[in-house]
Design a protein around this motif. Structure first.
Motif, PDB file in Angstrom:
ATOM      1  N   GLU A   1       0.831  -1.201   0.000  1.00 35.29           N
ATOM      2  CA  GLU A   1       0.000   0.000   0.000  1.00 35.29           C
ATOM      3  C   GLU A   1       0.868   1.256   0.000  1.00 35.29           C
ATOM      4  O   GLU A   1       0.592   2.226  -0.730  1.00 35.29           O
ATOM      5  CB  GLU A   1      -0.918  -0.014   1.224  1.00 35.29           C
ATOM      6  CG  GLU A   1      -1.830   1.205   1.307  1.00 35.29           C
ATOM      7  CD  GLU A   1      -2.628   1.262   2.604  1.00 35.29           C
ATOM      8  OE1 GLU A   1      -3.865   1.370   2.531  1.00 35.29           O
ATOM      9  OE2 GLU A   1      -2.001   1.205   3.694  1.00 35.29           O
ATOM     10  N   ILE A   2       1.934   1.231   0.799  1.00 37.31           N
ATOM     11  CA  ILE A   2       2.844   2.385   0.871  1.00 37.31           C
ATOM     12  C   ILE A   2       3.521   2.617  -0.474  1.00 37.31           C
ATOM     13  O   ILE A   2       3.598   3.759  -0.968  1.00 37.31           O
ATOM     14  CB  ILE A   2       3.897   2.149   1.984  1.00 37.31           C
ATOM     15  CG1 ILE A   2       3.231   2.239   3.368  1.00 37.31           C
ATOM     16  CG2 ILE A   2       5.042   3.159   1.875  1.00 37.31           C
ATOM     17  CD1 ILE A   2       4.083   1.708   4.503  1.00 37.31           C
TER      18      ILE A   2
ATOM     19  N   ILE B   1      -0.222  10.321   2.856  1.00 40.15           N
ATOM     20  CA  ILE B   1      -0.359   9.617   4.138  1.00 40.15           C
ATOM     21  C   ILE B   1      -1.831   9.366   4.455  1.00 40.15           C
ATOM     22  O   ILE B   1      -2.195   8.302   4.974  1.00 40.15           O
ATOM     23  CB  ILE B   1       0.305  10.442   5.273  1.00 40.15           C
ATOM     24  CG1 ILE B   1       1.830  10.354   5.175  1.00 40.15           C
ATOM     25  CG2 ILE B   1      -0.160   9.976   6.648  1.00 40.15           C
ATOM     26  CD1 ILE B   1       2.424   9.014   5.545  1.00 40.15           C
ATOM     27  N   LYS B   2      -2.686  10.317   4.116  1.00 32.66           N
ATOM     28  CA  LYS B   2      -4.121  10.161   4.398  1.00 32.66           C
ATOM     29  C   LYS B   2      -4.758   9.034   3.588  1.00 32.66           C
ATOM     30  O   LYS B   2      -5.834   8.552   3.929  1.00 32.66           O
ATOM     31  CB  LYS B   2      -4.839  11.486   4.127  1.00 32.66           C
ATOM     32  CG  LYS B   2      -4.483  12.584   5.134  1.00 32.66           C
ATOM     33  CD  LYS B   2      -5.003  13.940   4.719  1.00 32.66           C
ATOM     34  CE  LYS B   2      -6.490  14.044   4.870  1.00 32.66           C
ATOM     35  NZ  LYS B   2      -6.997  15.415   4.595  1.00 32.66           N
ATOM     36  N   GLU B   3      -4.097   8.607   2.519  1.00 23.80           N
ATOM     37  CA  GLU B   3      -4.634   7.541   1.674  1.00 23.80           C
ATOM     38  C   GLU B   3      -4.278   6.142   2.170  1.00 23.80           C
ATOM     39  O   GLU B   3      -4.772   5.151   1.640  1.00 23.80           O
ATOM     40  CB  GLU B   3      -4.133   7.730   0.233  1.00 23.80           C
ATOM     41  CG  GLU B   3      -4.668   8.991  -0.427  1.00 23.80           C
ATOM     42  CD  GLU B   3      -4.128   9.178  -1.839  1.00 23.80           C
ATOM     43  OE1 GLU B   3      -3.547   8.212  -2.381  1.00 23.80           O
ATOM     44  OE2 GLU B   3      -4.288  10.283  -2.391  1.00 23.80           O
ATOM     45  N   LEU B   4      -3.409   6.045   3.180  1.00 30.25           N
ATOM     46  CA  LEU B   4      -2.939   4.735   3.652  1.00 30.25           C
ATOM     47  C   LEU B   4      -3.948   4.138   4.637  1.00 30.25           C
ATOM     48  O   LEU B   4      -3.750   4.134   5.851  1.00 30.25           O
ATOM     49  CB  LEU B   4      -1.556   4.881   4.300  1.00 30.25           C
ATOM     50  CG  LEU B   4      -0.453   5.401   3.374  1.00 30.25           C
ATOM     51  CD1 LEU B   4       0.833   5.625   4.156  1.00 30.25           C
ATOM     52  CD2 LEU B   4      -0.214   4.443   2.211  1.00 30.25           C
ATOM     53  N   LYS B   5      -5.036   3.619   4.112  1.00 27.43           N
ATOM     54  CA  LYS B   5      -6.133   3.120   4.949  1.00 27.43           C
ATOM     55  C   LYS B   5      -5.740   1.874   5.747  1.00 27.43           C
ATOM     56  O   LYS B   5      -6.082   1.742   6.921  1.00 27.43           O
ATOM     57  CB  LYS B   5      -7.366   2.821   4.086  1.00 27.43           C
ATOM     58  CG  LYS B   5      -7.888   4.013   3.281  1.00 27.43           C
ATOM     59  CD  LYS B   5      -8.250   5.174   4.190  1.00 27.43           C
ATOM     60  CE  LYS B   5      -8.806   6.353   3.379  1.00 27.43           C
ATOM     61  NZ  LYS B   5      -9.047   7.541   4.226  1.00 27.43           N
TER      62      LYS B   5
ATOM     63  N   THR C   1     -11.985  -1.346   9.816  1.00 26.73           N
ATOM     64  CA  THR C   1     -12.598  -0.860   8.583  1.00 26.73           C
ATOM     65  C   THR C   1     -13.784   0.012   8.990  1.00 26.73           C
ATOM     66  O   THR C   1     -14.296  -0.106  10.117  1.00 26.73           O
ATOM     67  CB  THR C   1     -13.097  -2.029   7.717  1.00 26.73           C
ATOM     68  OG1 THR C   1     -14.084  -2.757   8.446  1.00 26.73           O
ATOM     69  CG2 THR C   1     -11.944  -2.954   7.330  1.00 26.73           C
ATOM     70  N   ALA C   2     -14.231   0.859   8.091  1.00 26.84           N
ATOM     71  CA  ALA C   2     -15.359   1.758   8.403  1.00 26.84           C
ATOM     72  C   ALA C   2     -16.596   0.961   8.795  1.00 26.84           C
ATOM     73  O   ALA C   2     -17.343   1.351   9.708  1.00 26.84           O
ATOM     74  CB  ALA C   2     -15.659   2.652   7.200  1.00 26.84           C
ATOM     75  N   GLU C   3     -16.796  -0.181   8.135  1.00 21.80           N
ATOM     76  CA  GLU C   3     -17.984  -1.000   8.411  1.00 21.80           C
ATOM     77  C   GLU C   3     -17.936  -1.593   9.811  1.00 21.80           C
ATOM     78  O   GLU C   3     -18.949  -1.608  10.529  1.00 21.80           O
ATOM     79  CB  GLU C   3     -18.090  -2.135   7.375  1.00 21.80           C
ATOM     80  CG  GLU C   3     -18.316  -1.676   5.944  1.00 21.80           C
ATOM     81  CD  GLU C   3     -17.059  -1.142   5.277  1.00 21.80           C
ATOM     82  OE1 GLU C   3     -17.202  -0.464   4.237  1.00 21.80           O
ATOM     83  OE2 GLU C   3     -15.945  -1.384   5.791  1.00 21.80           O
TER      84      GLU C   3
END
Length: 500
Positions: free
Chosen positions: A332-333, A349-353, A421-423
């Motif tokens: 991911e990085i 950095i904000k995209e690294l979920k 995760t958001a869920e």
């Protein structure tokens, strides 16, 4: 009756009165029909904490024992009566809904004799509210963006230092937690004080020594600490201080010299110290004194270097145990870096979920600060019960116990980033994850702490592969004498440089 006989009678009467008062005090929860454990004289329910158990343990055990029996239980913090909250809805009321009645922490500080102790974390009442209002603009996303390049620059120096150390690495690997503490010390030194601490190059740098001392050395024994917490006004009259004298002198000197130099040379920087100096120079009563500046810079330094360095070390330990997670995070990085011209950016950095999920799961499993404490400012009838939390009672929110409750997190000892995760987050109670506290008195520096940890992990995983060594215990053993959650003997990992 002779004078000696009179004195003896008076002494016996005084001792009898004291014993009665102690007996009455330790029967408080029995008389009110609240679940509790029998306390030990003077130690309350904390006898083993700091001796044979880490601080989190007595609260974890107490929570597990009574959580299904009542919304809270009675507890004795040495000389103070307290309650430990179990019910998440009641915790929400205390931290958010009815915050006005629980806005105080009730921690001891001594503004006159121990000025560094009068920082935002410990202040109460109007002083806390005024300071929080003044400092809140410091930690906006805009300010974080300004400080971002500084953190990345220190992180890149950290990677260079680690690369040099690899040349002499042995089979025991590298003790990563201490190195991470030196990294975060240098970050906070730059962002809070505008100074090059140089602890990455020099492990004996003064800033690093002072930071270590605060968390490992006590100025007084447990009884003095318990007395000051139970009788703060009397303790202030006695001039009781807790911050080691040389630590206090060092930080006061650093702040005084930094402020004088910047004002004399008219230097401005995008850092915490610059904001504090601006607050100092406000007209009228709203301005900060030099001692207040020093206290706020001091707590920013302590909170910033210790919590972030320990959290990153625990995260790397878990990734060293789980190759698949480590590889997924690194992929991911690398994908993010390819998108941003191989540069670590604020937006990237904000995209690294997934890396954020790893960070959040680390903070769940390893609660560096295992408790949140509040104090009742008025009698509070507990909804749904016949109980009343009396004015002055201390309330303990056992963060570590909540984070390890199977009802909140099935198989809590397992490390599962997918819990965040958001869920999955949406399925849980909002009070089931509290590494930064919650409500109006949550951690003011949470954005900075998360940013610093995400940058550190990104640079480390980009450049190194981590694995266990023969010296790495599984599971970790925690230092029972540390004020915060810390691995006993450090965390030894083997590092392998990743080819560009």
């Amino acid at each position: 009756m002779t004078f000696l006989q009179f004195l003896l009678c008076a002494l016996i009467a005084l001792m009898t009165l004291c014993l009665y008062a102690i007996h009455k005090h330790y029967n408080y929860w029995t008389e009110r029909g609240v679940v509790h454990d029998k306390p030990d004289l003077f130690y309350g329910n904390m006898k083993a904490a700091g001796r044979t158990q880490p601080l989190k343990q007595p609260f974890h055990d107490f929570y597990q024992k009574y959580k299904d029996m009542a919304p809270f239980g009675g507890f004795y913090l040495s000389l103070r009566k307290a309650i430990v909250l179990f019910d998440l809805e009641l915790i929400k009321r205390v931290m958010i809904t009815d915050f006005h009645n629980f806005s105080h922490r009730g921690s001891y500080y001594n503004e006159k004799d121990d000025p560094l102790s009068a920082h935002l974390f410990q202040l109460d009442g109007p002083k806390w509210k005024e300071m929080r209002t003044k400092l809140t603009p410091t930690f906006t996303s805009g300010k974080m963006k300004f400080m971002f390049p500084t953190v990345v620059e220190v992180g890149e120096r950290f990677v260079a230092v680690l690369s040099e150390l690899l040349e002499s690495e042995n089979e025991e690997g590298i003790e990563i937690r201490e190195l991470l503490a030196r990294f975060t010390t240098d970050v906070i030194g730059c962002c809070a004080f505008g100074l090059e601490c140089n602890s990455l190059k020099d492990p004996n740098a003064k800033f690093r020594q002072m930071g270590q001392k605060v968390f490992t050395k006590r100025r007084h024994g447990r009884m003095v600490f318990a007395f000051a917490q139970a009788f703060p006004n009397l303790a202030r009259k006695f001039g009781i201080c807790f911050i080691p004298e040389d630590v206090s002198s060092f930080f006061m000197k650093v702040v005084r010299e930094t402020v004088e130099y910047r004002e004399r040379e008219k230097i401005e920087r995008n850092d915490f110290m610059n904001i504090l100096i601006d607050l100092k120079n406000r007209n009228g009563k709203d301005g900060l004194t030099l001692k207040q500046i020093a206290a706020q810079a001091f707590v920013f330094f302590l909170a910033g270097f210790e919590t972030s360095s320990s959290t990153m070390a625990f995260a790397l330990y878990e990734l060293a145990r789980n190759d698949n997670m480590q590889n997924k995070a690194r992929q991911e990085i690398n994908e993010m870096l390819a998108k941003y011209d191989n540069k670590v950016t604020y937006e990237g950095i904000k995209e690294l979920k997934y890396l954020q999920q790893i960070l959040y799961e680390t903070m769940r499993k390893y609660s560096v600060a295992s408790l949140v404490i509040r104090k009742a400012l008025a009698d509070y009838p507990v909804p749904g019960t016949q109980h009343v939390i009396e004015k002055g009672t201390v309330l303990v929110i056992p963060i570590d116990a909540i984070h390890h409750d199977p009802a909140n997190y099935p198989n809590p000892s397992e490390f599962i980033p997918e819990r965040f995760t958001a869920e999955e987050i949406a399925k849980r109670h909002s009070m089931s994850w509290l590494p930064f506290g919650e409500g109006p008195r949550n951690c003011i520096g949470l954005r900075f702490g998360k940013m610093q940890a995400m940058i550190g992990l990104t640079l480390l995983l980009k450049n190194f592969k981590f694995s266990l060594t023969p010296k790495t215990p599984v599971p970790l053993v925690f230092d029972e004498k540390s004020f915060v959650l810390m691995a006993k003997g450090g965390i030894h990992l083997r590092l392998e440089k990743i080819a560009e």
